[in-house]
Design an enzyme around this catalytic site. Structure first.
Site, PDB file in Angstrom:
ATOM      1  N   LYS A  40     -15.261   0.877   2.173  1.00  0.00           N
ATOM      2  CA  LYS A  40     -16.581   0.276   1.911  1.00  0.00           C
ATOM      3  C   LYS A  40     -16.403  -1.116   1.312  1.00  0.00           C
ATOM      4  CE  LYS A  40     -16.511   0.483  -2.811  1.00  0.00           C
ATOM      5  NZ  LYS A  40     -16.155  -0.714  -3.522  1.00  0.00           N
ATOM      6  N   ASP A  71     -17.552   6.740  -6.360  1.00  0.00           N
ATOM      7  CA  ASP A  71     -17.772   6.242  -4.993  1.00  0.00           C
ATOM      8  C   ASP A  71     -17.632   7.344  -3.941  1.00  0.00           C
ATOM      9  OD1 ASP A  71     -18.118   3.624  -5.833  1.00  0.00           O
ATOM     10  OD2 ASP A  71     -16.053   3.012  -5.412  1.00  0.00           O
TER      11      ASP A  71
HETATM   12  P1  ATP Z   1     -12.436   1.746  -5.867  1.00  0.00           P
HETATM   13  O1  ATP Z   1     -13.025   0.677  -4.961  1.00  0.00           O
HETATM   14  O2  ATP Z   1     -12.941   3.154  -5.540  1.00  0.00           O
HETATM   15  O3  ATP Z   1     -12.452   1.409  -7.317  1.00  0.00           O
HETATM   16  P2  ATP Z   1      -9.916   0.764  -4.994  1.00  0.00           P
HETATM   17  O4  ATP Z   1     -10.200   0.556  -3.532  1.00  0.00           O
HETATM   18  O5  ATP Z   1      -9.969  -0.428  -5.877  1.00  0.00           O
HETATM   19  O6  ATP Z   1     -10.896   1.873  -5.514  1.00  0.00           O
HETATM   20  P3  ATP Z   1      -7.778   2.549  -4.415  1.00  0.00           P
HETATM   21  O7  ATP Z   1      -7.240   2.090  -3.082  1.00  0.00           O
HETATM   22  O8  ATP Z   1      -8.584   3.779  -4.421  1.00  0.00           O
HETATM   23  O9  ATP Z   1      -8.532   1.377  -5.167  1.00  0.00           O
HETATM   24  O10 ATP Z   1      -6.508   2.665  -5.388  1.00  0.00           O
HETATM   25  C1  ATP Z   1      -6.618   2.708  -6.793  1.00  0.00           C
HETATM   26  C2  ATP Z   1      -5.453   3.535  -7.322  1.00  0.00           C
HETATM   27  O11 ATP Z   1      -5.724   4.898  -6.999  1.00  0.00           O
HETATM   28  C3  ATP Z   1      -4.143   3.227  -6.640  1.00  0.00           C
HETATM   29  O12 ATP Z   1      -3.408   2.303  -7.393  1.00  0.00           O
HETATM   30  C4  ATP Z   1      -3.445   4.566  -6.552  1.00  0.00           C
HETATM   31  O13 ATP Z   1      -2.504   4.734  -7.599  1.00  0.00           O
HETATM   32  C5  ATP Z   1      -4.523   5.606  -6.786  1.00  0.00           C
HETATM   33  N1  ATP Z   1      -4.765   6.530  -5.654  1.00  0.00           N
HETATM   34  C6  ATP Z   1      -5.002   7.843  -5.788  1.00  0.00           C
HETATM   35  N2  ATP Z   1      -5.218   8.407  -4.598  1.00  0.00           N
HETATM   36  C7  ATP Z   1      -5.127   7.433  -3.679  1.00  0.00           C
HETATM   37  C8  ATP Z   1      -5.269   7.437  -2.257  1.00  0.00           C
HETATM   38  N3  ATP Z   1      -5.512   8.550  -1.561  1.00  0.00           N
HETATM   39  N4  ATP Z   1      -5.180   6.251  -1.622  1.00  0.00           N
HETATM   40  C9  ATP Z   1      -4.939   5.114  -2.337  1.00  0.00           C
HETATM   41  N5  ATP Z   1      -4.766   5.070  -3.683  1.00  0.00           N
HETATM   42  C10 ATP Z   1      -4.873   6.226  -4.349  1.00  0.00           C
END
Ligand code: ATP
Length: 315
Positions: free
Chosen positions: A11, A141
Site C-alpha cells: 500500500k 495496517d
Molecule cells: P508499515 O508500512 O506497515 O509500517 P513497513 O513497510 O515500513 O511497514 P515492513 O516491510 O513491514 O515495513 O518491515 C518492517 C520490519 O518488520 C522489518 O524490518 C522486519 O524486521 C519485520 N518483518 C516482520 N515480518 C515481515 C515480513 N513478512 N516481511 C517484511 N518484514 C517483516
C-alpha cells in the site's frame, strides 16, 4: 488438504495525519490508504509436521516468530486450537517483491495473506469483517491489507471506510536500497517535536476525522480528479523523516521537479512515490529522476494503483 498461493499487495499512503496519541500507546491517525499492484506471493503448504516453517528469498526478512506471517499462524492456532492440531504444520514461502521496512506495509500484507490462506486451508468460512477483526490484533495496517482498494483509515489505522476505488493511476516508487526507517522511531520523533499540538478530547478527534471524510482529497478521489489528488497528497511524517534523512528529501525534490501529478513519502518512509496519469508518464518520470540522481543504490518500481486486497493466485 490444498496448498494455496496468495497475492499480497503493498500500500501507499495518499494521506497521513497524526491527530494525537491514545491510551493504548498507539497514535490516533487519519489516513487514506491505497493498494498498488506491487505484491509479494505467499505460498502456504501443509508440511506433515507440527511446525510452522518460513522461507523467504530476501535475507532482510526475519524467519522467526517475529515475522508477521508467523504471528498470523500463531493467532489462528490460538483461535482454533482443535482445527489447527488436526491440520498440522504449514510451510510458508514468501516471494518478496515489496521492499522491506519501506513504509509500504510489506510485513502487514504478508500477515493478512496468511490469515486469508489459513481461512481457506482449514475451511473456516470466516467473513472479511471477521478476518479483519483478527487482523487488527496483528497490526494496524493488516485489516486494510485484507480488503485493499482505497479507504479512509482512522483510530490507529484499523477502522476502515472504503472510498470508490482509484485504479486508473500509475505510480513510480523509489527507495535507497541501503536505507530503512523504523516506524517506531518516526512516530516517537514526531511526538517529541509536535506532541504539544496533539488533540486529546474525543469530540475534537471526531470532528478532525470527519473534516477529512468530507474534505477536498476524498472529494477529488470520488470524482477521480487526478490533478487535485496529486496536489492534495499529505504525510505528517515527512516533517521528521525528510530532515533526518537528506537523501530522501533530495529524492522528493527530484520527483517534484520532473512533472508528475504529485509526490509524497509513503507511511514512515523512506519510499517516495510519484503519482502519474499513465504508464508512459511514469516511465518518463523514472528515467528523469534516475538521471537527476545517478546513484546505483537508488531503486525504482513502476506500478499501478489497484483495487485488490489479498487474492488467491493459485491452489
Ligand atoms: P508499515 O508500512 O506497515 O509500517 P513497513 O513497510 O515500513 O511497514 P515492513 O516491510 O513491514 O515495513 O518491515 C518492517 C520490519 O518488520 C522489518 O524490518 C522486519 O524486521 C519485520 N518483518 C516482520 N515480518 C515481515 C515480513 N513478512 N516481511 C517484511 N518484514 C517483516
Amino acid at each position: 488438504m490444498n496448498s494455496y498461493t496468495l497475492s499480497a499487495p503493498a500500500k501507499i499512503n495518499l494521506y497521513l495525519e497524526i491527530i494525537g496519541d491514545r491510551p493504548d500507546g498507539y497514535h490516533e491517525l487519519v489516513m487514506i490508504l491505497q493498494s498498488i499492484e506491487l505484491a509479494d506471493l505467499i505460498e502456504l503448504r501443509p508440511n506433515g509436521t507440527e511446525q510452522t516453517r518460513l522461507h523467504c528469498n530476501n535475507p532482510q526478512v526475519p524467519l522467526d516468530a517475529s515475522n508477521l506471517a508467523y504471528k498470523a499462524v500463531v493467532l489462528m492456532q490460538e483461535k482454533f486450537p482443535k482445527i489447527a492440531t488436526n491440520y498440522g504444520g504449514i510451510d510458508i514461502t514468501i516471494d518478496k517483491k515489496i521492499p522491506v521496512a519501506a513504509g509500504l506495509a510489506g510485513g502487514s500484507t504478508n500477515g493478512a495473506a496468511v490469515l486469508v490462506g489459513i481461512n481457506l486451508m482449514w475451511e473456516l468460512g470466516l467473513t472479511v469483517p471477521q478476518l479483519q477483526t483478527l487482523a487488527a490484533k496483528l497490526g494496524s495496517d493488516v485489516p486494510f491489507c485484507i480488503s485493499g482498494g482505497t479507504a479512509i483509515a482512522t483510530g490507529r489505522g484499523e477502522q476502515l471506510d472504503p472510498i470508490i476505488d482509484l485504479d486508473n493511476l500509475w505510480v513510480v516508487l523509489a527507495k535507497y536500497r541501503s536505507l530503512s526507517v523504523s516506524t517506531a522511531w518516526a512516530y516517537n520523533t514526531y511526538k517529541q517535536q509536535f506532541g504539544n499540538s496533539y488533540i486529546f478530547d474525543s469530540e475534537d478527534v471526531k470532528s478532525r476525522t470527519s473534516q477529512v471524510h468530507s474534505g477536498a482529497l476524498v472529494d477529488a478521489i470520488v470524482h477521480k480528479d487526478s490533478v487535485n489528488i496529486g496536489k492534495l497528497l499529505h504525510n505528517d511524517l515527512e516533517k521528521v523523516v525528510l530532515s533526518a534523512y537528506p537523501p530522501v528529501a533530495q529524492l522528493r525534490k527530484a520527483f517534484q521537479q520532473v512533472g508528475c501529478l504529485g509526490t509524497m513519502m509513503s507511511g514512515s518512509g523512506p519510499t517516495v512515490f510519484a503519482l502519474c496519469e499513465s504508464r508512459e508518464q511514469a516511465e518518463l518520470v523514472k528515467v528523469k529522476v534516475r538521471e537527476a540522481i545517478p546513484d546505483p543504490d537508488l531503486e525504482f518500481w513502476v506500478t499501478q494503483l489497484s483495487s485488490a486486497g489479498i487474492q488467491v493466485a493459485s491452489y
